[in-house]
Design a protein around this motif. Sequence first.
Motif, PDB file in Angstrom:
ATOM      1  N   PHE A   7      -5.657  -1.820  -8.194  1.00  0.00           N
ATOM      2  CA  PHE A   7      -4.468  -0.978  -8.302  1.00  0.00           C
ATOM      3  C   PHE A   7      -4.795   0.342  -8.985  1.00  0.00           C
ATOM      4  N   GLU A   8      -5.517   0.279 -10.096  1.00  0.00           N
ATOM      5  CA  GLU A   8      -5.834   1.480 -10.861  1.00  0.00           C
ATOM      6  C   GLU A   8      -6.671   2.457 -10.044  1.00  0.00           C
ATOM      7  N   ASP A  31       0.833  -1.210   0.000  1.00  0.00           N
ATOM      8  CA  ASP A  31       0.000   0.000   0.000  1.00  0.00           C
ATOM      9  C   ASP A  31       0.865   1.256   0.000  1.00  0.00           C
ATOM     10  N   LEU A  61       2.241   1.689  -3.561  1.00  0.00           N
ATOM     11  CA  LEU A  61       1.179   2.169  -4.454  1.00  0.00           C
ATOM     12  C   LEU A  61       0.855   3.640  -4.205  1.00  0.00           C
ATOM     13  N   THR A  62       0.869   4.032  -2.948  1.00  0.00           N
ATOM     14  CA  THR A  62       0.604   5.433  -2.614  1.00  0.00           C
ATOM     15  C   THR A  62       1.697   6.325  -3.183  1.00  0.00           C
ATOM     16  N   LYS A 112      -3.933   9.953  -6.039  1.00  0.00           N
ATOM     17  CA  LYS A 112      -3.545  11.128  -6.825  1.00  0.00           C
ATOM     18  C   LYS A 112      -4.574  12.245  -6.660  1.00  0.00           C
ATOM     19  N   MET A 169       3.600   5.722  -5.722  1.00  0.00           N
ATOM     20  CA  MET A 169       3.452   5.744  -7.182  1.00  0.00           C
ATOM     21  C   MET A 169       2.337   6.702  -7.604  1.00  0.00           C
ATOM     22  N   GLY A 170       1.244   6.708  -6.863  1.00  0.00           N
ATOM     23  CA  GLY A 170       0.120   7.577  -7.190  1.00  0.00           C
ATOM     24  C   GLY A 170       0.445   9.053  -7.011  1.00  0.00           C
ATOM     25  N   SER A 189      -4.554   3.959  -7.103  1.00  0.00           N
ATOM     26  CA  SER A 189      -3.616   4.960  -7.614  1.00  0.00           C
ATOM     27  C   SER A 189      -4.339   6.257  -7.973  1.00  0.00           C
ATOM     28  N   LYS A 190      -5.488   6.137  -8.625  1.00  0.00           N
ATOM     29  CA  LYS A 190      -6.282   7.309  -9.020  1.00  0.00           C
ATOM     30  C   LYS A 190      -6.784   8.059  -7.783  1.00  0.00           C
TER      31      LYS A 190
END
Length: 149
Positions: free
Chosen positions: A124-125, A19, A22-23, A132, A25-26, A128-129
């Motif tokens: 994941f998508e 997590d 992923l955070t 962001k 990356m977002g 990430s969205k």
Amino acid sequence: MIDKSNIIEILLVEDREEDGELTLMGLQSLVNNIKWVKDGEEALHFLFGKGKYEGRAIEEQPRLILLDINLPKVNGLEVLREIRQNPITRTIPVTVLTTSKEERDIYEAYNLGVNSYISKPVSFEQFSKTVKEVGMYWLVVNTPFINHN
């Protein structure tokens, strides 16, 4: 004069490696200075200049805190309580980003003064969205309160 390039813009408080990654990356297209801590005790130490963060300029607080609830050592709700009780950190926007959809957790977070409560999306998508969009709102769209004390 404060060197703004060294100021942490987001404090990410997340114990789960996947997590956290992923955070990050977002948020990578929005912000460079993210501090990731993996338990509630370290978050409090960072914010208040204790432990290994002793001597940190605590007047230089993050612009946003992304906070998980289910954390080791000190849970996220207790971290939120400490943040809201201290004049130095009281006005920092805090977004809970957690897997918990428990009504009591949601109630308690808002009762303690959280700015936003988001249940982590499964994909994941979407995750990430969502991250962001949260970063975009709090760092770009929102006008922050600047505490000059």
